[in-house]
Design a protein around this motif. Structure first.
Motif, PDB file in Angstrom:
ATOM      1  N   ALA A  59      70.401  36.520  50.491  1.00 16.08           N
ATOM      2  CA  ALA A  59      71.003  37.807  50.135  1.00 16.08           C
ATOM      3  C   ALA A  59      70.901  38.789  51.297  1.00 16.08           C
ATOM      4  O   ALA A  59      71.883  39.459  51.649  1.00 16.08           O
ATOM      5  N   ALA A  60      69.716  38.885  51.896  1.00 14.47           N
ATOM      6  CA  ALA A  60      69.531  39.795  53.020  1.00 14.47           C
ATOM      7  C   ALA A  60      70.439  39.407  54.182  1.00 14.47           C
ATOM      8  O   ALA A  60      71.083  40.262  54.804  1.00 14.47           O
ATOM      9  N   ASN A  61      70.499  38.128  54.467  1.00  6.79           N
ATOM     10  CA  ASN A  61      71.324  37.647  55.567  1.00  6.79           C
ATOM     11  C   ASN A  61      72.808  37.853  55.282  1.00  6.79           C
ATOM     12  O   ASN A  61      73.591  38.184  56.180  1.00  6.79           O
ATOM     13  N   THR A  62      73.222  37.665  54.035  1.00 10.49           N
ATOM     14  CA  THR A  62      74.626  37.852  53.682  1.00 10.49           C
ATOM     15  C   THR A  62      75.050  39.304  53.843  1.00 10.49           C
ATOM     16  O   THR A  62      76.156  39.593  54.331  1.00 10.49           O
ATOM     17  N   VAL A  63      74.184  40.236  53.423  1.00  7.10           N
ATOM     18  CA  VAL A  63      74.502  41.654  53.601  1.00  7.10           C
ATOM     19  C   VAL A  63      74.707  41.970  55.075  1.00  7.10           C
ATOM     20  O   VAL A  63      75.684  42.636  55.465  1.00  7.10           O
TER      21      VAL A  63
ATOM     22  N   MET B   9      85.745  44.463  51.352  1.00  9.45           N
ATOM     23  CA  MET B   9      84.487  45.075  51.769  1.00  9.45           C
ATOM     24  C   MET B   9      83.362  44.031  51.826  1.00  9.45           C
ATOM     25  O   MET B   9      83.358  43.070  51.058  1.00  9.45           O
ATOM     26  N   PRO B  10      82.395  44.222  52.710  1.00  5.36           N
ATOM     27  CA  PRO B  10      81.248  43.306  52.791  1.00  5.36           C
ATOM     28  C   PRO B  10      80.428  43.319  51.505  1.00  5.36           C
ATOM     29  O   PRO B  10      80.635  44.142  50.613  1.00  5.36           O
ATOM     30  N   SER B  11      79.494  42.413  51.415  1.00  3.50           N
ATOM     31  CA  SER B  11      78.590  42.359  50.269  1.00  3.50           C
ATOM     32  C   SER B  11      77.785  43.653  50.197  1.00  3.50           C
ATOM     33  O   SER B  11      77.249  44.123  51.199  1.00  3.50           O
TER      34      SER B  11
ATOM     35  N   LEU C  76      80.513  40.999  60.330  1.00  7.04           N
ATOM     36  CA  LEU C  76      81.816  40.335  60.390  1.00  7.04           C
ATOM     37  C   LEU C  76      82.924  41.210  59.815  1.00  7.04           C
ATOM     38  O   LEU C  76      84.088  41.077  60.197  1.00  7.04           O
ATOM     39  N   GLY C  77      82.543  42.110  58.897  1.00  4.83           N
ATOM     40  CA  GLY C  77      83.529  42.979  58.276  1.00  4.83           C
ATOM     41  C   GLY C  77      84.240  43.879  59.260  1.00  4.83           C
ATOM     42  O   GLY C  77      85.373  44.305  59.008  1.00  4.83           O
TER      43      GLY C  77
ATOM     44  N   SER D 155      78.856  32.389  52.270  1.00  4.84           N
ATOM     45  CA  SER D 155      79.003  33.457  51.278  1.00  4.84           C
ATOM     46  C   SER D 155      79.749  34.651  51.867  1.00  4.84           C
ATOM     47  O   SER D 155      80.585  35.272  51.197  1.00  4.84           O
ATOM     48  N   SER D 156      79.452  34.975  53.110  1.00  2.00           N
ATOM     49  CA  SER D 156      80.108  36.107  53.760  1.00  2.00           C
ATOM     50  C   SER D 156      81.609  35.871  53.897  1.00  2.00           C
ATOM     51  O   SER D 156      82.415  36.773  53.625  1.00  2.00           O
TER      52      SER D 156
END
Length: 314
Positions: free
Chosen positions: A287-291, A267-269, A297-298, A231-232
């Motif tokens: 969701a928490a991990n993706t943020v 931009m990141p999530s 990574l951003g 997702s990221s």
């Protein structure tokens, strides 16, 4: 790179404080859900209300510019949803939350300072044009998709009715709608309401990030890091790529608009990814991990997109 780090650093600092506070019993774990409810139902609606009051929709509306960003966003949602549904075997509602995590950008917390530093104050109106539609369009679309996905075999008509009922009563969209109405009708906001909503809006960032950190104690992030990474990467790479292709090569937009569309898409999530997941209690761990992953990574991907745009600049 150091400028990006100076923006990202405080975010991780607040998340770490929340995590360590719960981890070492300095803050009760039972209080995390209450804090998240405060953010969802009170502070964030006030933030969205205030944001909608300040947008000049007529001046900044450009269909091709907005299409460049939002077509990419919905494409990322579809890709992430399908991967979650068929590759990771997630349930429909969980897949919607995963799709949401791949298309909702951190336009204010990271987008505003990075674009301002990179391109100056004159670039900010282009960012605000996207921001003005960002929460209403993506939040409402995500909610409709979620309500349809989790209807559990109920007739479509009753599902749509229930979805509309939930959307109309959702505090986040109530805040957005009231702000848009006050903006477009030029209705003066009473001073007391204006001051109270501003004060509550200020609580969103620290409370949400602290709550996010505290909530991380409930999850084994190693169990979902692969899907969060997918997702990221969709958010950080695919979204800005589509925005670049459409804005520059398809629509031939002014370069100032193109680069803002691309960097905003890069931009990141956003934190609303976590808020959305907690609101419906679907794929909260992802969701928490993706943020977290997309923000980390951003640092690399945003710097890379800034470099690519400097090479392509006419």
């Amino acid at each position: 790179m150091l400028e990006v780090l100076s923006v990202v650093g405080p975010i991780f600092g607040l998340v770490a404080i929340g995590y360590l506070s719960v981890r070492f019993s300095l803050y009760p774990a039972a209080g995390v859900q209450g804090l998240i409810s405060f953010v969802n139902n009170f502070a964030t609606p006030c933030l969205l209300f205030q944001a909608m009051l300040k947008i000049d929709f007529a001046k900044l509306f450009n269909p091709h510019y907005l299409a460049s960003f939002y077509f990419g966003a919905f494409a990322c949602f579809a890709v992430a949803f399908l991967i979650a549904r068929w590759a990771f075997r997630r349930r429909p509602g969980e897949s919607v939350a995963v799709g949401f995590s791949a298309y909702f950008s951190n336009t204010i917390l990271l987008g505003l300072p990075i674009i301002q530093r990179a391109y100056g104050d004159e670039a900010l109106p282009y960012l605000f044009a996207i921001v003005g539609f960002h929460a209403p369009v993506l939040m409402s679309s995500g909610m409709v998709a979620m309500e349809i996905a989790r209807r559990d075999g109920a007739p479509l008509k009753s599902t749509v009715k229930e979805a509309l009922s939930r959307i109309l009563s959702n505090p986040l969209l109530i805040g957005i709608s009231l702000g848009i109405i006050a903006n477009l009708t030029s209705v003066p906001v009473p001073g007391l309401i204006n001051d109270v909503t501003k004060m509550l809006a200020l609580a969103v960032l620290p409370a949400a990030l602290f709550g996010l950190g505290g909530a991380l104690n409930q999850y084994q992030l190693r169990d979902s890091w692969e899907q969060a990474l997918v997702s990221s990467l969709i958010k950080l790479v695919l979204h800005p790529f589509i925005a670049l292709v459409l804005s520059h090569y398809v629509f031939g937009l002014d370069w100032n608009m193109t680069r803002v569309a691309v960097i905003t898409a890069a931009m990141p999530s956003g934190l609303n990814v976590y808020i959305f997941a907690t609101f419906y209690n679907r794929s909260v761990d992802i969701a928490a991990n993706t943020v977290l992953q997309s923000t980390l990574l951003g640092v690399v991907t945003i710097s890379s997109w800034l470099l690519v745009l400097s090479w392509l600049a006419p």
